[in-house]
Write a protein that holds these residues in place. Structure first.
Motif, short mmCIF file in Angstrom:
data_model
loop_
_atom_site.label_atom_id
_atom_site.label_comp_id
_atom_site.label_asym_id
_atom_site.label_seq_id
_atom_site.Cartn_x
_atom_site.Cartn_y
_atom_site.Cartn_z
N UNK A 107 38.58 -1.64 -70.56
CA UNK A 107 38.10 -1.03 -71.80
C UNK A 107 38.43 0.47 -71.80
N UNK A 108 38.23 1.14 -70.69
CA UNK A 108 38.56 2.56 -70.61
C UNK A 108 40.07 2.79 -70.77
N UNK A 122 42.15 0.91 -72.55
CA UNK A 122 42.46 0.75 -73.97
C UNK A 122 41.98 1.96 -74.75
N UNK A 123 40.81 2.49 -74.41
CA UNK A 123 40.28 3.66 -75.10
C UNK A 123 41.20 4.87 -74.90
N UNK A 124 41.63 5.10 -73.68
CA UNK A 124 42.55 6.22 -73.44
C UNK A 124 43.88 6.01 -74.14
N UNK A 125 44.37 4.79 -74.18
CA UNK A 125 45.62 4.50 -74.87
C UNK A 125 45.50 4.79 -76.36
N UNK A 126 44.40 4.36 -76.98
CA UNK A 126 44.21 4.58 -78.43
C UNK A 126 44.07 6.06 -78.72
N UNK A 127 43.30 6.78 -77.93
CA UNK A 127 43.13 8.22 -78.15
C UNK A 127 44.45 8.95 -77.94
N UNK A 128 45.18 8.58 -76.88
CA UNK A 128 46.47 9.23 -76.63
C UNK A 128 47.48 8.95 -77.73
#
Length: 134
Positions: free
Chosen positions: A16-17, A19-25
């Motif tokens: 989950x982290x 995916x979160x970093x990928x979306x924010x990046x």
């Protein structure tokens, strides 16, 4: 069987982290790309002034506007909301006409009669007529 099956095992928290970093990046990359590509160098005085429904934004804000325009805008909102409520009813009645109860058909008919009655009232009142009052 799968190529990455034994190489990488992540816990649910780490995935989950990730995916979160990928979306924010990815969103940061797109925002930077938009800032680079945008035409911020074309600042002209006419384009920098806000446009407020045809009124001059540099004059007094207490100038009265047409009440007919305001009523027409409210009518648009009311009839637009009624259409939003009407479309799902039409789809459900059209797809399963025999299984819809008589009560649902009755209330749908009442809703349509209120809609048509309001339209005739507005036509009779003259809200939808745009002739000049000279």
């Amino acid at each position: 069987m799968w190529f990455f099956e034994g190489m990488l095992s992540l816990s649910p928290v780490n995935s989950v982290l990730g995916v979160l970093f990928f979306v924010v990046g990815l969103s940061l990359v797109f925002m930077m790309l938009a800032m680079i590509v945008s035409q911020k160098s074309r600042y002209e005085s006419d384009k920098m002034i806000s446009f407020e429904c045809g009124f001059d934004p540099l004059s007094s804000s207490r100038i009265p506007f047409s009440l007919r325009f305001f009523l027409l805008a409210l009518l648009f909102l009311v009839f637009d909301l009624e259409m939003i409520l009407l479309f799902p009813y039409v789809i459900s009645v059209g797809s399963c006409y025999l299984s819809v109860g008589i009560s649902a058909k009755f209330w749908g008919f009442i809703f349509l009669m209120i809609l048509v009655g309001g339209l005739f009232h507005e036509l009779n009142e003259g809200t939808l007529d745009w002739e000049m009052d000279d």
